[in-house]
Design a protein around this motif. Structure first.
Motif, PDB file in Angstrom:
ATOM      1  N   ILE A 186       0.849  -1.188   0.000  1.00  0.00           N
ATOM      2  CA  ILE A 186       0.000   0.000   0.000  1.00  0.00           C
ATOM      3  C   ILE A 186       0.883   1.237   0.000  1.00  0.00           C
ATOM      4  CG2 ILE A 186      -1.764   1.305   1.238  1.00  0.00           C
ATOM      5  CD1 ILE A 186      -2.624  -1.358   2.545  1.00  0.00           C
ATOM      6  N   PHE A 187       0.677   2.102  -0.980  1.00  0.00           N
ATOM      7  CA  PHE A 187       1.321   3.407  -1.006  1.00  0.00           C
ATOM      8  C   PHE A 187       0.323   4.378  -0.383  1.00  0.00           C
ATOM      9  CE2 PHE A 187       3.529   1.095  -4.290  1.00  0.00           C
ATOM     10  CZ  PHE A 187       4.848   1.453  -4.076  1.00  0.00           C
ATOM     11  N   SER A 188       0.755   5.075   0.648  1.00  0.00           N
ATOM     12  CA  SER A 188      -0.157   5.789   1.522  1.00  0.00           C
ATOM     13  C   SER A 188       0.444   7.117   1.954  1.00  0.00           C
ATOM     14  CB  SER A 188      -0.393   4.887   2.743  1.00  0.00           C
ATOM     15  OG  SER A 188      -1.062   5.536   3.764  1.00  0.00           O
ATOM     16  N   LEU A 189      -0.365   7.924   2.609  1.00  0.00           N
ATOM     17  CA  LEU A 189       0.099   9.099   3.351  1.00  0.00           C
ATOM     18  C   LEU A 189      -0.281   8.889   4.803  1.00  0.00           C
ATOM     19  CD1 LEU A 189      -0.921  12.135   1.089  1.00  0.00           C
ATOM     20  CD2 LEU A 189       1.352  11.184   1.422  1.00  0.00           C
ATOM     21  N   ASP A 199       4.635  10.497   2.497  1.00  0.00           N
ATOM     22  CA  ASP A 199       5.024  11.765   3.105  1.00  0.00           C
ATOM     23  C   ASP A 199       6.245  11.610   4.018  1.00  0.00           C
ATOM     24  OD1 ASP A 199       3.332  10.256   4.747  1.00  0.00           O
ATOM     25  OD2 ASP A 199       2.621  12.008   5.837  1.00  0.00           O
ATOM     26  N   LEU A 200       6.621  10.386   4.320  1.00  0.00           N
ATOM     27  CA  LEU A 200       7.792  10.112   5.152  1.00  0.00           C
ATOM     28  C   LEU A 200       8.943   9.497   4.358  1.00  0.00           C
ATOM     29  CD1 LEU A 200       5.896   8.545   8.193  1.00  0.00           C
ATOM     30  CD2 LEU A 200       6.516  10.946   7.837  1.00  0.00           C
ATOM     31  N   HIS A 201       8.710   9.221   3.095  1.00  0.00           N
ATOM     32  CA  HIS A 201       9.695   8.551   2.236  1.00  0.00           C
ATOM     33  C   HIS A 201      10.543   9.596   1.510  1.00  0.00           C
ATOM     34  CE1 HIS A 201      11.270   6.009  -0.972  1.00  0.00           C
ATOM     35  NE2 HIS A 201      10.929   4.971  -0.210  1.00  0.00           N
ATOM     36  N   ASP A 218       8.047  12.088  -5.760  1.00  0.00           N
ATOM     37  CA  ASP A 218       8.202  11.534  -7.113  1.00  0.00           C
ATOM     38  C   ASP A 218       7.374  10.273  -7.295  1.00  0.00           C
ATOM     39  OD1 ASP A 218       9.975  13.547  -7.843  1.00  0.00           O
ATOM     40  OD2 ASP A 218      11.713  12.408  -7.160  1.00  0.00           O
ATOM     41  N   ILE A 219       7.353   9.417  -6.270  1.00  0.00           N
ATOM     42  CA  ILE A 219       6.563   8.183  -6.341  1.00  0.00           C
ATOM     43  C   ILE A 219       5.082   8.511  -6.425  1.00  0.00           C
ATOM     44  CG2 ILE A 219       5.875   6.119  -5.061  1.00  0.00           C
ATOM     45  CD1 ILE A 219       8.794   6.066  -3.967  1.00  0.00           C
ATOM     46  N   HIS A 220       4.630   9.480  -5.633  1.00  0.00           N
ATOM     47  CA  HIS A 220       3.222   9.898  -5.650  1.00  0.00           C
ATOM     48  C   HIS A 220       2.823  10.397  -7.034  1.00  0.00           C
ATOM     49  CE1 HIS A 220      -0.074  12.682  -3.786  1.00  0.00           C
ATOM     50  NE2 HIS A 220      -0.583  11.681  -4.456  1.00  0.00           N
TER      51      HIS A 220
END
Length: 137
Positions: A41-44, A70-72, A77-79
């Motif tokens: 899961i890609f998340s914020l 938001d922590l990566h 760029d990924i978002h």
């Protein structure tokens, strides 16, 4: 190439010549991250919809790999690349979470919240999780 930084809200976006061009490293990074676990899961960390999806999977007995963008260090760029892969026209230029969360099951992109919830409601999510090895029951 000229690099220009544009700040909107709490996120800073680097643009190359004002075009939404994503380096192949970003797409390769997404592929690698998506393949690291049966469910990714890609998340914020501050997104309520992201929290709901994480709770859904954990409630089903799945232990997803969660990447809080938001922590990566490459989160912005990924978002942006994920928004592009989903077909969003904004290219990630907004300050809202946009189409997050983005879920990958078995290394394949399922999609954002709507697709995940639709799959759960119509009964196709659990078989997909079983096929990916995320569920054994």
């Amino acid at each position: 190439m000229q690099y220009k930084t544009e700040t909107r809200g709490f996120l800073s976006y680097n643009k190359v010549n004002n075009m939404n061009v994503f380096p192949s490293e970003t797409l390769a990074r997404i592929e690698t991250m998506a393949a690291e676990n049966a469910v990714v899961i890609f998340s914020l960390s501050t997104c309520c919809m992201c929290h709901a999806v994480k709770r859904l999977f954990r409630g089903l007995g799945v232990s997803p790999a969660v990447h809080e963008l938001d922590l990566h260090p490459y989160g912005v760029d990924i978002h942006r690349a994920l928004l592009r892969l989903l077909g969003c026209s904004s290219g990630g230029a907004s300050t809202s979470p946009g189409a997050l969360p983005v879920v990958f099951i078995g290394g394949k992109m399922v999609g954002a919240m709507e697709r995940v919830m639709a799959s759960h409601i119509n009964g196709s999510l659990v078989p997909l999780l079983k096929d990916a090895g995320a569920l054994w029951l």
